[in-house]
Design an enzyme around this catalytic site. Structure first.
Site, PDB file in Angstrom:
ATOM      1  N   LEU A 700       1.766  -1.313  10.662  1.00 44.78           N
ATOM      2  CA  LEU A 700       0.883  -0.473   9.346  1.00 44.78           C
ATOM      3  C   LEU A 700       0.159  -0.550   9.882  1.00 44.78           C
ATOM      4  O   LEU A 700      -0.977  -1.827  10.110  1.00 44.78           O
ATOM      5  CB  LEU A 700       1.109  -0.352   7.972  1.00 44.78           C
ATOM      6  CG  LEU A 700       0.079   0.391   6.881  1.00 44.78           C
ATOM      7  CD1 LEU A 700       0.688   2.028   7.450  1.00 44.78           C
ATOM      8  CD2 LEU A 700       0.097  -0.071   5.410  1.00 44.78           C
ATOM      9  N   HIS A 701      -1.261   0.586  10.406  1.00 44.75           N
ATOM     10  CA  HIS A 701      -2.235   0.086  11.305  1.00 44.75           C
ATOM     11  C   HIS A 701      -3.632   1.641  10.570  1.00 44.75           C
ATOM     12  O   HIS A 701      -2.801   2.591  11.098  1.00 44.75           O
ATOM     13  CB  HIS A 701      -2.863  -0.049  12.444  1.00 44.75           C
ATOM     14  CG  HIS A 701      -2.125   1.256  13.218  1.00 44.75           C
ATOM     15  ND1 HIS A 701      -0.030   1.255  13.050  1.00 44.75           N
ATOM     16  CD2 HIS A 701      -2.247   2.513  14.199  1.00 44.75           C
ATOM     17  CE1 HIS A 701      -0.477   2.017  14.073  1.00 44.75           C
ATOM     18  NE2 HIS A 701      -1.089   2.368  14.521  1.00 44.75           N
ATOM     19  N   LEU A 702      -4.048   1.722   9.963  1.00 44.49           N
ATOM     20  CA  LEU A 702      -5.503   2.732   9.251  1.00 44.49           C
ATOM     21  C   LEU A 702      -6.319   2.303  11.038  1.00 44.49           C
ATOM     22  O   LEU A 702      -7.282   1.762  11.911  1.00 44.49           O
ATOM     23  CB  LEU A 702      -6.547   1.952   8.429  1.00 44.49           C
ATOM     24  CG  LEU A 702      -7.079   2.990   8.282  1.00 44.49           C
ATOM     25  CD1 LEU A 702      -7.069   4.357   7.638  1.00 44.49           C
ATOM     26  CD2 LEU A 702      -8.208   2.281   7.675  1.00 44.49           C
TER      27      LEU A 702
END
Length: 801
Positions: A700-702
DNA sequence: GTTCTAGAAC
DNA sequence: GTTCTAGAAC
C-alpha cells in the site's frame, strides 16, 4: 473364390455362331474396363492377374508407362486404347480415373460396339497410402512420402462411377476378397462370355449422396460371408466382411495391410480401429480432432485422474459433435495415459467410431501415421508462444511461423482451462503436409512445482481446471464443425456463440479481428484483477469455488519471472534495491503469512523497502515506525513521492479495512507534511494525495504528486489516467470511506486506462499524450469543482483552497 | 512497473 | 517519412 456365374446368353451365342458361321466379332463386343482407384489401390496388380490368368487377349493401357515405359498423357492413353479396340482386344484403362471427368473420354471409345465396364477398387485409404508409401520401383515413381499426399489428394476428389456415365457394368471392390472375386470373374471370361450389366458390390448408394450423414452412422452395411455375389445385383451389394473380422472387432481392416508403418497400435487398440465398413470414407471425410493428453506430461497431473476426466469429457461431448471424431494421441506405445483411457472408454462403451486413441507424433499424424485429422489440439503455454518442449514446441515448430502469427492475431495469452481456436494458414507446413486446418490451443492446470502456477497437489482445483480445459477444447472443435456444416441444427445452436466468434474471425476486417483479440487480451488482464480480489481464497480454499481463470496470470508472474528476479531485473529499477530483491522470498506464490501473492517480480520493490527500509537507506527520504517515504523512481510530475505503509499483508487499497484507519491517517499526515515542505520551496506547486485503485506495485502506497505533470516519465494514457480519472482515489475520500464503511471504493475498471485524455484543469480533450502534455504545460484554468472540494488539492500558502 | 518496437495513425 | 501507441518482453 468361385468366379461369377456367367450369363447364359453367351452359350447361346456360341451355338448360334456354330450354326451361322458368324465371325468372332459377333461373339461378343470387346470390353473396355476402366479401372477406378487411388494409387496403391491395386489397379495394376488387378490387370496383371487377369492378363496372366485369362485365355483372352487383354491389354493394359497404363498412363504411367505409356510413354516408352515412362509416364505419358491421357491423350496417349486414349489413342492407344482406340487402336487396341480396332484390333478387337479387350483392355484395361489402368489409371486412377477417379472422377467422372477423367473417365468421360474413355467412355466414348469405340461407340456402342464396345462394352464399357468399371472396376472400382475402393479400398481403405489407409491401405492405399500404406502401399503407396512402402512400394519401391513403382512405374509412376509414386512412392515414399509424397505418395501419401497424392493418395489423399486424389481420394478427396473421388467420385464413384455411375451407370449413367455410360457404363454397362460397374464392379465395386471394398476389400481384398472383393478384388480377388473380380479378378476371377474377368479371368474366367471366355471368348463368347458376357458379364451381366448393372452395379455390383456397391455399398448403400445413399451413402454417396449423403456422405456427411451416413459416414457417421455405425456400420450401415450388412456384412455377408458370400464373397462374390451371384448374378443378382442385390445379392452382391455388399460382401466384404468375413466372420473372422466380425469376431475380432479389434482388428483393423485388411489384415494384409502392413500396418506397422501406420504406427497404429493394433495390439491394444480397443478404440483405435476403424469399423470394417469404415474404410476410406472414414479416414478421408470424418472431421477429426487429434488431441494430446492435457497436463499429464510436463504439468505432472495424476494420470488416473486425468484419464477419468478425459473419458468423462469425451463421453459428454462425443454425441454433441455430430460427425466429428476425437482421437487421443500420444507418442509411445507404452503410454500409460492411452492405456488408461482406452480401458475406461471401453468400460463406458464409448463409440469407437467417434473416439479412439492413437500412437504417433501429433505433428505427423497423416504423413507419419496415415491418420487424417483436420484439427489438432496444442498443449499450449499461457503465452501462446513456441518453446518449452513437448507438444507445444513440436506443434509450433512443425507449423512454422504461420501458427505463431495467426495465434498472435487472436490472443496474447491463455488462461488455464481455456482454449483458443486458431485457423491455420494454408501456407503452414502442417496444413500442406498434414491437412491440418485448425489448431486449438488449450492450457491445462499445472501440478509440477518446477513449473509456474503449481496447484500444489490441489486436485479439487486441478480437476476442475482440467475438466474445463477439455470442455473448452471440445467446444472449440464443435465450433469448427458448426461453421463447416457438420453439426446438427441443435448442435449448431449449442455452439452458436463460438461459431459467431469464428465467423467473425474469418470474415471480418482485420480491425475487428484485432479488436476481438484485444478483447481476449483484455479479458485475461481482467482475470488478473480477479486474482487479486480472490487472493484470500488461495490461502485456505479447498472448496474449488474460485474461478480457474483467475489463475491465468499467476503463471506469467512466475515461470519466467522467477529467474529474472534472481538475476535482479530490478537492479535497473533501483540499484540498492536489487541486492535484497535477489534474495526475496515471495515473488513465488507464498509469503510469510502463507497468503498467495499475485504480484510480479517487478512489483516487489516497494514491499521490500517497506519491510526493510534500512537496507535502502539511500533510496528513502524518511523512515518512520509505520511509514516510509521515498521518491517515485519514475516521477510523473516535478514532485512525486510515495508514502509506504510498513505493514505486512497490506498490499493495496483492496486490503484496507477499518483497523487500518489510523495507519491511513498517518500516511496522509506524512504525505501532507512533505507536500507542505515542497510548497515551502515552491509555492506554485499544487499537490494531490491519493491511491491507485489497482496499483502495479505491491505494498500500500500513497502518491503525493504535484499537479504540473511535468515529467519525461509521463508517457502514455495509462500514466495520465491513473492520476486523472476516478481510478485515482483521493486520500481524503479513502479516509472518509474507510471511516464510514470500513473499506474504500475501488475504481479498478480497466477502461480507465484507455479513457480519452482530458486536461485535469479545463477538461479539454486531447488526441495523444504529446498534445496533452503541451496543453497542460500552459493551461492555467482553475481546477474542476470536485477537486477543489474537501481539500483534495493541496495548495501553497495564500492560494486556492 | 519500464523498455522496446511493430505497426497504426498521421 | 515521422509520430505515437499498444502490446510483448522483461
Amino acid at each position: 473364390m468361385e468366379p461369377m456365374e456367367l450369363d447364359r446368353e453367351t452359350s447361346k451365342g456360341k451355338e448360334e455362331e456354330g450354326e451361322e458361321g458368324q465371325s468372332i466379332i459377333d461373339k461378343r463386343k470387346p470390353i473396355v474396363v476402366i479401372m477406378v482407384g487411388a494409387p496403391g489401390s491395386g489397379k495394376s496388380t488387378f490387370c496383371d492377374h487377369v492378363i496372366l490368368a485369362s485365355s483372352q487377349t487383354w491389354i493394359r493401357i497404363c498412363q504411367d508407362t505409356i510413354g516408352n515405359g515412362k509416364a505419358g498423357t491421357k491423350a496417349e492413353c486414349i489413342k492407344s486404347a482406340a487402336n487396341a479396340l480396332k484390333e478387337g482386344k479387350n483392355e484395361f484403362i489402368d489409371r486412377c480415373n477417379i472422377d467422372r471427368e477423367q473417365r468421360a473420354d474413355f467412355l466414348k471409345l469405340g461407340g456402342p460396339d464396345v462394352q464399357k465396364h468399371a472396376v472400382v477398387l475402393d479400398l481403405p485409404a489407409k491401405l492405399c497410402i500404406t502401399r503407396s508409401v512402402k512400394r519401391t520401383g513403382h512405374e509412376g515413381n509414386l512412392q515414399g512420402g509424397k505418395a501419401a499426399a497424392v493418395v489423399n489428394r486424389m481420394l478427396q476428389k473421388k467420385e464413384l462411377p455411375k451407370l449413367n456415365e455410360g457404363f454397362t457394368r460397374i464392379t465395386f471392390c471394398h476389400n481384398e476378397k472383393d478384388v480377388e472375386a473380380a479378378i476371377n470373374t474377368y479371368s474366367a471370361l471366355g471368348p463368347s462370355d458376357t458379364l451381366p450389366s448393372g452395379c455390383f458390390g456397391q455399398k448403400n448408394p445413399e451413402a454417396k449422396v449423403q456422405l456427411g450423414i451416413m459416414k457417421f452412422l455405425k456400420k450401415v452395411d450388412v456384412p455377408s460371408k458370400d464373397g462374390l455375389a451371384k448374378s443378382n445385383p442385390q445379392s452382391c451389394s455388399h460382401n466384404q466382411t468375413s466372420a473372422e473380422k466380425d469376431s475380432n472387432p479389434k482388428m483393423l481392416e485388411n489384415d494384409s495391410a502392413p500396418l506397422e508403418h501406420v504406427q497404429l497400435d493394433v495390439k491394444d487398440c480397443v478404440h483405435q480401429e476403424m469399423g470394417p465398413s469404415s474404410g476410406s470414407i472414414f479416414l478421408d471425410s470424418v472431421p477429426t480432432l487429434a488431441f494430446p493428453s492435457i497436463s499429464t506430461a510436463d504439468f505432472m497431473f495424476d494420470l488416473d485422474k486425468a484419464s477419468d476426466i478425459i473419458v468423462e469429457k469425451v463421453e459428454e461431448f462425443v454425441n454433441k459433435l455430430g460427425g466429428g471424431r476425437l482421437v487421443l494421441v500420444d507418442l509411445s506405445h507404452k503410454s500409460k495415459i492411452l492405456s488408461l483411457v482406452r480401458a475406461k472408454a471401453a468400460q463406458k462403451n464409448i463409440d469407437s467410431m467417434k473416439f479412439s486413441t492413437f500412437v504417433g507424433d501429433i505433428t505427423r499424424l497423416y504423413s507419419g501415421g496415415g491418420l487424417r485429422c483436420n484439427v489438432i489440439a496444442n498443449a499450449a503455454n499461457w503465452r501462446l508462444k513456441p518453446g518449452g518442449g513437448g507438444v507445444n514446441a513440436a506443434i509450433f515448430s512443425a507449423a512454422g511461423p504461420d501458427l505463431e502469427s495467426a495465434t498472435k492475431e487472436r490472443a496474447g495469452s491463455l488462461a488455464p482451462g481455456k482454449a483458443l481456436v486458431v485457423p491455420l494458414p494454408s501456407t503452414s507446413p502442417l496444413s500442406i503436409k498434414e491437412g491440418i486446418a485448425h489448431v486449438i490451443h488449450v492450457l491445462g492446470p499445472n501440478m509440477n512445482p518446477q513449473r509456474p502456477n503449481c496447484l500444489n497437489n490441489d486436485y479439487v482445483k486441478g480437476c476442475k481446471a482440467l475438466r474445463e480445459a477439455y470442455s473448452s477444447l471440445f467446444e472449440g472443435f464443435a465450433s469448427i464443425l458448426s461453421t463447416q456444416g457438420w453439426l446438427s441444427k441443435e448442435s449448431n445452436e449449442k455452439s452458436l456463440n463460438s461459431q459467431d466468434q469464428l465467423e467473425k474471425n474469418h470474415s471480418d476486417s482485420d480491425q475487428k479481428v484485432k479488436r476481438e483479440a484485444l478483447n481476449e487480451y483484455e479479458g485475461s488482464k481482467k482475470s488478473k484483477v480477479f486474482l487479486k480480489e480472490l487472493r484470500p481464497d488461495f490461502s485456505h480454499s479447498m472448496d474449488g469455488k474460485d474461478n480457474i481463470e483467475n489463475r491465468s496470470n499467476v503463471e506469467p508472474l512466475n515461470e519466467c519471472e522467477r529467474e529474472i528476479n534472481a538475476k535482479g531485473s530490478l537492479k535497473e529499477l533501483r540499484p540498492s534495491v536489487s541486492h535484497s530483491i535477489g534474495r526475496i522470498d515471495n515473488l513465488s506464490s507464498r509469503d510469510d503469512t502463507g497468503i498467495n501473492k499475485a504480484w510480479g517480480p517487478w512489483a516487489q520493490a516497494l514491499y521490500q523497502i517497506a519491510m526493510h527500509p534500512e537496507r535502502h537507506i539511500n533510496d528513502v527520504r524518511e523512515i518512520l515506525d509505520d511509514v516510509v517515504v521515498l521518491d517515485d523512481l519514475y516521477p510523473k510530475a516535478r514532485k512525486h513521492l510515495l508514502v509506504l505503509a510498513r505493514v505486512e499483508g497490506l498490499d493495496c487499497l483492496a486490503d484496507v479495512h477499518k483497523e487500518h484507519l489510523p495507519l491511513l491517517r498517518a500516511m496522509h499526515a506524512v504525505g501532507l507534511k512533505w507536500a507542505e515542505k515542497f510548497l515551502d520551496e515552491n509555492e506554485s506547486l499544487i499537490f494531490r494525495l491519493g491511491y491507485h485503485s489497482e496499483p502495479s506495485l505491491r505494498q500500500l502506497h500513497l502518491h503525493v504528486i504535484s499537479q504540473d505533470f511535468d515529467s519525461k516519465h509521463l508517457k502514455n494514457k495509462k500514466h495520465w489516467n491513473s492520476f486523472n480519472t476516478p481510478f485515482f482515489r483521493d486520500s481524503v475520500d479513502v479516509l472518509e470511506e474507510v471511516g464510514k464503511h470500513g473499506k474504500a471504493t475501488l475504481r479498478d475498471d480497466d477502461s480507465f486506462h484507455s479513457m480519452e485524455l482530458r486536461c485535469h484543469r479545463c477538461r479539454s480533450a486531447h488526441p495523444n499524450i504529446p498534445r496533452l502534455k503541451k496543453h497542460i504545460s500552459f493551461c492555467q484554468a482553475s481546477f474542476p469543482g470536485l477537486l477543489l472540494e474537501n481539500n483534495r488539492l493541496v495548495f501553497g500558502p495564500g492560494k486556492g483552497g
